[in-house]
Design an enzyme around this catalytic site. Structure first.
Site, PDB file in Angstrom:
ATOM      1  N   VAL A   1       0.834  -1.196   0.000  1.00 54.59           N
ATOM      2  CA  VAL A   1       0.000   0.000   0.000  1.00 54.59           C
ATOM      3  C   VAL A   1       0.871   1.249   0.000  1.00 54.59           C
ATOM      4  O   VAL A   1       0.617   2.212  -0.735  1.00 54.59           O
ATOM      5  CB  VAL A   1      -0.959   0.001   1.206  1.00 54.59           C
ATOM      6  CG1 VAL A   1      -1.664   1.349   1.342  1.00 54.59           C
ATOM      7  CG2 VAL A   1      -1.989  -1.110   1.072  1.00 54.59           C
TER       8      VAL A   1
ATOM      9  N   ALA B   1       2.355   1.801  -3.455  1.00 58.18           N
ATOM     10  CA  ALA B   1       1.353   2.257  -4.425  1.00 58.18           C
ATOM     11  C   ALA B   1       0.911   3.689  -4.145  1.00 58.18           C
ATOM     12  O   ALA B   1       0.610   4.450  -5.065  1.00 58.18           O
ATOM     13  CB  ALA B   1       0.146   1.319  -4.405  1.00 58.18           C
ATOM     14  N   GLU B   2       0.869   4.064  -2.875  1.00 58.09           N
ATOM     15  CA  GLU B   2       0.381   5.396  -2.512  1.00 58.09           C
ATOM     16  C   GLU B   2       1.419   6.491  -2.763  1.00 58.09           C
ATOM     17  O   GLU B   2       1.100   7.536  -3.324  1.00 58.09           O
ATOM     18  CB  GLU B   2      -0.034   5.423  -1.034  1.00 58.09           C
ATOM     19  CG  GLU B   2      -1.378   4.779  -0.743  1.00 58.09           C
ATOM     20  CD  GLU B   2      -2.550   5.627  -1.221  1.00 58.09           C
ATOM     21  OE1 GLU B   2      -2.335   6.688  -1.827  1.00 58.09           O
ATOM     22  OE2 GLU B   2      -3.689   5.215  -0.980  1.00 58.09           O
ATOM     23  N   SER B   3       2.644   6.272  -2.322  1.00 56.46           N
ATOM     24  CA  SER B   3       3.624   7.363  -2.352  1.00 56.46           C
ATOM     25  C   SER B   3       4.951   7.007  -2.986  1.00 56.46           C
ATOM     26  O   SER B   3       5.786   7.895  -3.166  1.00 56.46           O
ATOM     27  CB  SER B   3       3.891   7.844  -0.922  1.00 56.46           C
ATOM     28  OG  SER B   3       4.578   6.838  -0.184  1.00 56.46           O
TER      29      SER B   3
END
Length: 257
Positions: free
Chosen positions: A124, A127-129
C-alpha cells in the site's frame, strides 16, 4: 382409458399447472452488502477478480496472474499475529524482505504492533507514495500512506509528514478496514482508496478505473512480496534455527532505521 381420454387428462393437468396462482413473497428484503459472501459467491468473486487482474488493462503495470492472486489471498492468515500463524522462518523471512525496502524496519515494527500483514502494508505504501515521506497529493493527502488530515485526526496523528506517525495511523486505518471487510485484502485496499461506504454500496471493488488500478498495483506487489518471503523462508529453514533467529537483524534499510 382410450388414447383420446389420456390426452384429455394430460391437457387438463397442464392447464391446471399453468393457471394456478404462484406464491408471492410479502416482503422482498434488499441484500445487505455488509454481510460476507456465501462460500460459492466468494469463490466466484475471487475468480472474477483474478481474471480482471490478469487482463492487464493498463500496459504500464505488471499485473498479477490468477495463480499469484490465489497465493496472495489464499495463504493469507485471517489475522496476522506474532504469536500464532507465522512460523519462525516465515516471520524472519518477512522481516528480511521488508528490511530491504525503504522504511522497511519501521514498517515491520508498525505492522507487528498493529497486527497487520507487513507485506500488504508495504504494498500500500509503495502504491500510494512510492516511499516518499513528504508526498502531498492535490487533494491534500500526506506522507507515505497518503492520509488526509481529517483521517489522521481520527487516529491522533497531526504531523503526517513524520514517517513513523504516518505509518502508524495508516496501518491502524488499514487494519480497521481489514477487520470490517472480513480480512479480504482486495476489499480493504479498495476501501482504502475509494472509501468503505463505496465498497459497501457496490458490494465489492467499485467499477472506478482509479480504484481498480490501485487495487491491481497493490495486489501485484503484495503477491511479489509473498513469493520472496516463501523463497527466503525455505532458505532459512535449510540453514537452521539459529540463522532464523538472527536473520531479521541482517537486512538494513538506509531510511528505515
Amino acid at each position: 382409458m382410450t388414447k383420446i381420454e389420456r390426452h384429455a387428462v394430460a391437457l387438463a393437468l397442464f392447464l391446471l399447472l399453468v393457471i394456478s396462482p404462484q406464491p408471492v413473497p410479502s416482503d422482498i428484503a434488499e441484500p445487505d452488502s455488509r454481510l460476507p459472501f456465501p462460500p460459492a459467491e466468494e469463490s466466484l468473486a475471487r475468480e472474477d477478480l483474478a481474471a480482471w487482474l490478469a487482463e492487464g488493462a493498463t500496459t504500464d503495470l505488471r499485473v498479477v496472474s490468477p495463480g499469484d492472486l490465489s497465493a496472495a489471498l489464499g495463504s493469507t492468515p485471517r489475522r496476522f499475529s506474532l504469536f500464532a500463524e507465522p512460523s519462525p522462518a516465515s516471520l524472519a523471512a518477512q522481516r528480511d524482505v521488508l528490511c530491504k525496502l525503504p522504511y522497511g524496519r519501521m514498517m515491520a515494527k508498525t505492522a507487528e504492533r498493529n497486527r497487520v500483514d507487513g507485506l500488504l502494508l508495504a504494498a500500500v505504501v509503495e502504491a500510494e507514495s512510492g516511499f516518499i515521506p513528504n508526498a502531498v497529493s492535490p487533494s491534500g493527502a500526506e506522507g507515505l500512506m497518503q492520509i488526509l488530515p481529517s483521517t489522521g485526526a481520527d487516529y491522533g496523528a497531526s504531523n503526517l509528514l513524520d514517517p513513523s506517525i504516518n505509518l502508524d495511523a495508516g496501518c491502524r486505518y488499514l487494519g480497521g478496514l481489514l477487520e470490517r471487510f472480513g480480512h479480504r485484502p482486495e476489499l480493504a485496499v479498495a476501501a482504502y482508496n475509494a472509501g468503505p461506504e463505496v465498497v459497501l454500496r457496490f458490494g465489492g471493488v467499485p467499477p472506478y478505473r482509479e480504484t481498480r488500478d490501485f487495487v491491481k498495483r497493490v495486489l501485484t506487489r503484495y503477491a511479489e512480496h509473498k513469493r520472496k518471503v516463501a523463497s527466503r523462508s525455505l532458505a532459512l529453514v535449510a540453514r537452521g534455527p539459529a540463522v532464523q533467529r538472527g536473520s531479521a537483524g541482517e537486512g538494513r534499510s538506509e531510511r528505515g532505521r
